[in-house]
Design an enzyme around this catalytic site. Sequence first.
Site, PDB file in Angstrom:
ATOM      1  CB  ILE A   1      26.965  24.903  31.079  1.00  0.00           C
ATOM      2  CG1 ILE A   1      27.705  25.323  32.511  1.00  0.00           C
ATOM      3  CG2 ILE A   1      25.501  24.680  31.480  1.00  0.00           C
ATOM      4  CD1 ILE A   1      27.294  26.429  33.368  1.00  0.00           C
TER       5      ILE A   1
ATOM      6  CB  SER B   1      29.732  24.603  17.735  1.00  0.00           C
ATOM      7  OG  SER B   1      31.122  24.754  17.936  1.00  0.00           O
TER       8      SER B   1
ATOM      9  CG  ASP C   1      28.245  34.101  15.640  1.00  0.00           C
ATOM     10  OD1 ASP C   1      27.598  34.759  16.602  1.00  0.00           O
ATOM     11  OD2 ASP C   1      29.391  34.721  15.321  1.00  0.00           O
TER      12      ASP C   1
ATOM     13  CB  SER D   1      23.134  34.552  35.974  1.00  0.00           C
ATOM     14  OG  SER D   1      24.053  34.622  37.080  1.00  0.00           O
TER      15      SER D   1
ATOM     16  CE  LYS E   1      23.450  34.937  31.386  1.00  0.00           C
ATOM     17  NZ  LYS E   1      23.265  33.919  30.127  1.00  0.00           N
TER      18      LYS E   1
ATOM     19  CB  THR F   1      32.522  26.996  32.555  1.00  0.00           C
ATOM     20  OG1 THR F   1      32.182  28.208  32.676  1.00  0.00           O
ATOM     21  CG2 THR F   1      31.615  26.171  32.871  1.00  0.00           C
TER      22      THR F   1
HETATM   23  N1  LIG Z   1      29.705  29.024  34.726  1.00  0.00           N
HETATM   24  C1  LIG Z   1      29.059  29.754  35.537  1.00  0.00           C
HETATM   25  O1  LIG Z   1      29.262  29.688  36.948  1.00  0.00           O
HETATM   26  C2  LIG Z   1      27.731  30.291  35.069  1.00  0.00           C
HETATM   27  C3  LIG Z   1      26.826  30.601  36.249  1.00  0.00           C
HETATM   28  C4  LIG Z   1      25.401  31.301  35.679  1.00  0.00           C
HETATM   29  C5  LIG Z   1      25.113  31.211  34.363  1.00  0.00           C
HETATM   30  N2  LIG Z   1      26.157  30.949  33.468  1.00  0.00           N
HETATM   31  C6  LIG Z   1      25.446  30.957  31.987  1.00  0.00           C
HETATM   32  O2  LIG Z   1      25.739  29.426  31.439  1.00  0.00           O
HETATM   33  C7  LIG Z   1      26.190  29.644  30.148  1.00  0.00           C
HETATM   34  C8  LIG Z   1      27.197  28.848  29.605  1.00  0.00           C
HETATM   35  O3  LIG Z   1      28.273  29.454  30.233  1.00  0.00           O
HETATM   36  P1  LIG Z   1      29.694  28.518  30.523  1.00  0.00           P
HETATM   37  O4  LIG Z   1      29.949  28.946  31.896  1.00  0.00           O
HETATM   38  O5  LIG Z   1      29.513  27.004  29.944  1.00  0.00           O
HETATM   39  O6  LIG Z   1      30.700  29.315  29.618  1.00  0.00           O
HETATM   40  P2  LIG Z   1      31.870  29.031  28.438  1.00  0.00           P
HETATM   41  O7  LIG Z   1      32.447  27.821  28.730  1.00  0.00           O
HETATM   42  O8  LIG Z   1      32.395  30.385  28.357  1.00  0.00           O
HETATM   43  O9  LIG Z   1      30.867  28.836  27.380  1.00  0.00           O
HETATM   44  C9  LIG Z   1      30.150  29.610  26.571  1.00  0.00           C
HETATM   45  C10 LIG Z   1      29.605  29.355  25.338  1.00  0.00           C
HETATM   46  O10 LIG Z   1      29.070  30.066  24.530  1.00  0.00           O
HETATM   47  C11 LIG Z   1      29.574  30.387  23.413  1.00  0.00           C
HETATM   48  N3  LIG Z   1      29.079  31.373  22.630  1.00  0.00           N
HETATM   49  C12 LIG Z   1      29.770  32.772  23.010  1.00  0.00           C
HETATM   50  N4  LIG Z   1      29.478  33.738  21.972  1.00  0.00           N
HETATM   51  C13 LIG Z   1      28.797  32.841  20.994  1.00  0.00           C
HETATM   52  C14 LIG Z   1      27.919  33.429  19.890  1.00  0.00           C
HETATM   53  N5  LIG Z   1      28.069  34.780  19.363  1.00  0.00           N
HETATM   54  N6  LIG Z   1      27.382  32.343  19.297  1.00  0.00           N
HETATM   55  C15 LIG Z   1      27.155  31.329  19.491  1.00  0.00           C
HETATM   56  N7  LIG Z   1      28.013  30.628  20.729  1.00  0.00           N
HETATM   57  C16 LIG Z   1      28.430  31.809  21.473  1.00  0.00           C
HETATM   58  C17 LIG Z   1      30.854  29.869  23.517  1.00  0.00           C
HETATM   59  O11 LIG Z   1      31.208  29.518  22.125  1.00  0.00           O
HETATM   60  P3  LIG Z   1      32.945  29.556  21.623  1.00  0.00           P
HETATM   61  O12 LIG Z   1      33.589  28.429  22.152  1.00  0.00           O
HETATM   62  O13 LIG Z   1      32.839  29.768  20.198  1.00  0.00           O
HETATM   63  O14 LIG Z   1      33.284  31.082  22.454  1.00  0.00           O
HETATM   64  C18 LIG Z   1      30.678  28.743  24.338  1.00  0.00           C
HETATM   65  O15 LIG Z   1      30.304  27.492  23.731  1.00  0.00           O
HETATM   66  C19 LIG Z   1      26.180  31.187  29.871  1.00  0.00           C
HETATM   67  O16 LIG Z   1      24.816  31.782  29.230  1.00  0.00           O
HETATM   68  C20 LIG Z   1      26.545  31.736  31.021  1.00  0.00           C
HETATM   69  O17 LIG Z   1      26.214  32.847  31.214  1.00  0.00           O
HETATM   70  C21 LIG Z   1      27.325  30.136  33.760  1.00  0.00           C
END
Ligand SMILES: NC(=O)c1ccc[n+]([C@@H]2O[C@H](COP(=O)([O-])OP(=O)(O)OC[C@H]3O[C@@H](n4cnc5c(N)ncnc54)[C@H](OP(=O)(O)O)[C@@H]3O)[C@@H](O)[C@H]2O)c1
Length: 241
Positions: A17, A36, A62, A141, A168, A199
Site C-alpha cells: 500500500i 524504505s 526504519d 485498520s 491499531k 499485499t
Molecule cells: N493489506 C491490508 O489488507 C491492510 C488492511 C488494513 C491496514 N493495513 C495497513 O496498511 C499498512 C501497509 O501494509 P501492507 O498491506 O502494504 O503490508 P506490506 O506489503 O507487508 O508492507 C509493509 C511495509 O511496512 C514496512 N515496514 C515494516 N517494518 C518497518 C520498519 N521497522 N520501519 C520501516 N518500515 C517498515 C515494510 O518494509 P520492508 O519491506 O522493509 O519489510 C513494508 O514496506 C500497514 O500499516 C498495515 O497494517 C493493511
Amino acid sequence: MEPKKKIALVSGGNRGIGAAVAARLAESGVLVLIGSRDLAAGQAVAAPLVAEGGEAVAVQLDVTDDASVAALAGRIAETWGRLDILVNNAGIGLDHDTRLTPVVRIARTLEVNVTGTLRLTEAMVPLLARGVSPRIVNISSELGSFALRQDPDWEHADKIMPTYAASKAAVNALTVGYAQSLAGQGIKVNAICPGYTATAATNFGPDRTPGEAASAIAALALADADGPTGGFFNEAGALPW
Ligand SMILES: NC(=O)c1ccc[n+]([C@@H]2O[C@H](COP(=O)([O-])OP(=O)(O)OC[C@H]3O[C@@H](n4cnc5c(N)ncnc54)[C@H](OP(=O)(O)O)[C@@H]3O)[C@@H](O)[C@H]2O)c1
C-alpha cells in the site's frame, strides 16, 4: 506565483500500500520521499515514478531506529526545509506467526505500528509545522475498531488478530491525541483503513489492489482547509472507533 510543490514522506513506501500511495501522490504532482528500510527497494519504486515524469526520492527509514529517523529528519531539514505530508504507513501484523510467543508478537507489533508511528511523527512535526497545509495520515485498520469488533454482522468478524488490533486501536488513540495537540500548528491528523488489500501482509489473498487502497489515502493526505482532523475513515466515509 506558482504554488509550492508539496513534499510527502511515506514510511514503508517500498512495497504494498505504501508504494501505491507514493505513486498516487507523485501522479498528483507531489515530491514523494519513499521511506524504505532497504534503500535499494525504495529506489526500485522511485525509478519508474521518475521515468513517468514524477518526483520521487528513496530515503532510508526504519521507524524502530532512532538514528535512522533522526538522520532522515536532518536530511529533510537541510534539503527541503519543510515537510507537508507524512503518511505513517509502515506496519506489521504477527498474530499468525506461530514461531513467536504472544508476548513477543505484541512487543514487536507495538514497536513498529505504535512506537514507530510516534517516533517518526515526533521527528517530523517541526518540519510539518513549516509545511504547506500540513497533514498526517495514519494507516490504521478496521480491526482496531472496538465498535466493529462488537458487531457480529461485521464483514471482518472472522479475523481475530488481537495484538494487531490492539496496535491499531493505539494508532487511533495517537491520531486523536495528535489531532488535538497539533491543531494549534495547523497540522491535520487522521486515521484511515485502506481496506482488505492484496499485499504480502495478506498473502495477496484479497481482490482489492494497493492502487485501489491508495486513492482514499492520497485524497486524505491532500485534503484542503475544509478537510477533517481527528477522524477515522475508510474510502466510504467515517468509521466508528
Ligand atoms: N493489506 C491490508 O489488507 C491492510 C488492511 C488494513 C491496514 N493495513 C495497513 O496498511 C499498512 C501497509 O501494509 P501492507 O498491506 O502494504 O503490508 P506490506 O506489503 O507487508 O508492507 C509493509 C511495509 O511496512 C514496512 N515496514 C515494516 N517494518 C518497518 C520498519 N521497522 N520501519 C520501516 N518500515 C517498515 C515494510 O518494509 P520492508 O519491506 O522493509 O519489510 C513494508 O514496506 C500497514 O500499516 C498495515 O497494517 C493493511
